[in-house]
Design a protein around this motif. Sequence first.
Motif, PDB file in Angstrom:
ATOM      1  N   ILE A  46       0.811  -1.220   0.000  1.00 12.50           N
ATOM      2  CA  ILE A  46       0.000   0.000   0.000  1.00 12.50           C
ATOM      3  C   ILE A  46       0.845   1.271   0.000  1.00 12.50           C
ATOM      4  CG2 ILE A  46      -1.892  -1.159   1.181  1.00 12.50           C
ATOM      5  CD1 ILE A  46      -1.032   0.203   3.746  1.00 12.50           C
ATOM      6  N   GLU A  47       2.146   1.136   0.226  1.00 12.90           N
ATOM      7  CA  GLU A  47       3.021   2.300   0.194  1.00 12.90           C
ATOM      8  C   GLU A  47       4.147   2.069  -0.802  1.00 12.90           C
ATOM      9  OE1 GLU A  47       4.509   3.272   4.021  1.00 12.90           O
ATOM     10  OE2 GLU A  47       2.540   3.688   4.896  1.00 12.90           O
ATOM     11  N   ASP A  48       4.414   3.071  -1.628  1.00 14.96           N
ATOM     12  CA  ASP A  48       5.492   2.963  -2.607  1.00 14.96           C
ATOM     13  C   ASP A  48       6.847   3.088  -1.922  1.00 14.96           C
ATOM     14  OD1 ASP A  48       3.715   2.726  -4.738  1.00 14.96           O
ATOM     15  OD2 ASP A  48       3.513   4.902  -4.933  1.00 14.96           O
ATOM     16  N   GLU A  49       7.833   2.412  -2.487  1.00 11.47           N
ATOM     17  CA  GLU A  49       9.191   2.537  -1.981  1.00 11.47           C
ATOM     18  C   GLU A  49       9.859   3.765  -2.590  1.00 11.47           C
ATOM     19  OE1 GLU A  49      11.405  -0.950  -2.742  1.00 11.47           O
ATOM     20  OE2 GLU A  49      10.232  -2.229  -1.398  1.00 11.47           O
ATOM     21  N   PRO A  50      10.804   4.360  -1.881  1.00 12.22           N
ATOM     22  CA  PRO A  50      11.548   5.482  -2.472  1.00 12.22           C
ATOM     23  C   PRO A  50      12.277   5.046  -3.737  1.00 12.22           C
ATOM     24  CG  PRO A  50      11.941   5.313  -0.104  1.00 12.22           C
ATOM     25  CD  PRO A  50      11.215   4.072  -0.506  1.00 12.22           C
ATOM     26  N   ILE A  51      12.324   5.920  -4.723  1.00 10.92           N
ATOM     27  CA  ILE A  51      12.991   5.625  -5.996  1.00 10.92           C
ATOM     28  C   ILE A  51      14.163   6.578  -6.158  1.00 10.92           C
ATOM     29  CG2 ILE A  51      12.735   5.526  -8.505  1.00 10.92           C
ATOM     30  CD1 ILE A  51       9.801   4.938  -8.116  1.00 10.92           C
ATOM     31  N   ILE A  52      15.350   6.036  -6.330  1.00  8.95           N
ATOM     32  CA  ILE A  52      16.550   6.853  -6.514  1.00  8.95           C
ATOM     33  C   ILE A  52      16.595   7.343  -7.957  1.00  8.95           C
ATOM     34  CG2 ILE A  52      19.059   6.864  -6.457  1.00  8.95           C
ATOM     35  CD1 ILE A  52      18.963   4.722  -4.315  1.00  8.95           C
ATOM     36  N   LEU A  53      16.591   8.666  -8.116  1.00  8.83           N
ATOM     37  CA  LEU A  53      16.617   9.266  -9.452  1.00  8.83           C
ATOM     38  C   LEU A  53      18.032   9.696  -9.851  1.00  8.83           C
ATOM     39  CD1 LEU A  53      13.414  11.495  -9.205  1.00  8.83           C
ATOM     40  CD2 LEU A  53      13.612   9.155 -10.059  1.00  8.83           C
TER      41      LEU A  53
END
Length: 235
Positions: free
Chosen positions: A99-106
Motif C-alpha cells: 500500500i506504500e510505494d518505496e523510495p525511488i533513486i533518481l
Amino acid sequence: MFDFWTGAEELPIWGFLVRAAIVYVYVFTLVKILGQRSMGTISPIDFIFGVIIGDVIGEPLSSGDIPLGGPMAAATLIGAIHVGLSLVALKTPRFRRVIEDEPIILIEKGKILHNAMAKAKVTLESLLMDMRLRSAADLNEIDYAVLEPNGQISVIKKSDYQSLTPKDMVQKPKPKGYPTVLIEDGRVIHANLKKIGTLSWLKEQLKNLGVKDEKELFLLTVDEGGQFYFSKRIK
C-alpha cells in the motif's frame, strides 16, 4: 422532525445546518482517529481516502432529499477499512510495501538514472525544477536525489557542498531548542513564565532589552539558550 436525517425535497435551512454540524463533527473525529498528518507528506492512499470521503458525505450537504444515514454509514466503513490498513501496515512490513510505494533513486552518485525516471514518470524538466526549489540547481553538487513515497524529491548533496556545521568547526554553540512565548499582544503568558522565571525576572529582562512596559510588545519569546526575540506593537 428528523427530516435532517431522513431527507426531504423541501428541507429547511435549519436541516442543512444540522447536517453540516453532524458532518463536521464526524470528519473531525475521523481525523483525530487517523492521527496528525502533514499536507506536504500525505500519501496517495490518504489522498484517495480523503477524496472518497468528501464525495460520499458531501452530496447530502448539497441535496436535501438524500438521507444522511446511508452516506454516513458508507463513510464509516471506508474510514474503518483505511484505519485497519494503516494498522496492518504498521505491524507488517511486507504488507506495507503493497500500500506504500518505496523510495525511488533518481540520481545516484551524481549520475541521473534514466530508467528510474521513466519508471517514476518524472520528466527532466520536473526534476530540474525540484532541484532549483531545493537550492540545488547545480547538478555537480548532487550526490543523491530520491523520489519519496509522498511524491516529493529529497536531495543529498556531496560532502564538499554540504553546509559547515559547528561540530565541523569544533564549536559548541548554546542550544536554541523550542522558543517559549512570554508575552503575546501585550499580555504576559504566566503559564509559560512559571517554567522559566518570575515576573520580577521578566521585568529585569525587559529593562535590559530597552522595553519599559510589556504592553509595548506584540511578541516576546526566549529559547533554551536564553536568546530573546521581541516585536513591538504597531500603534
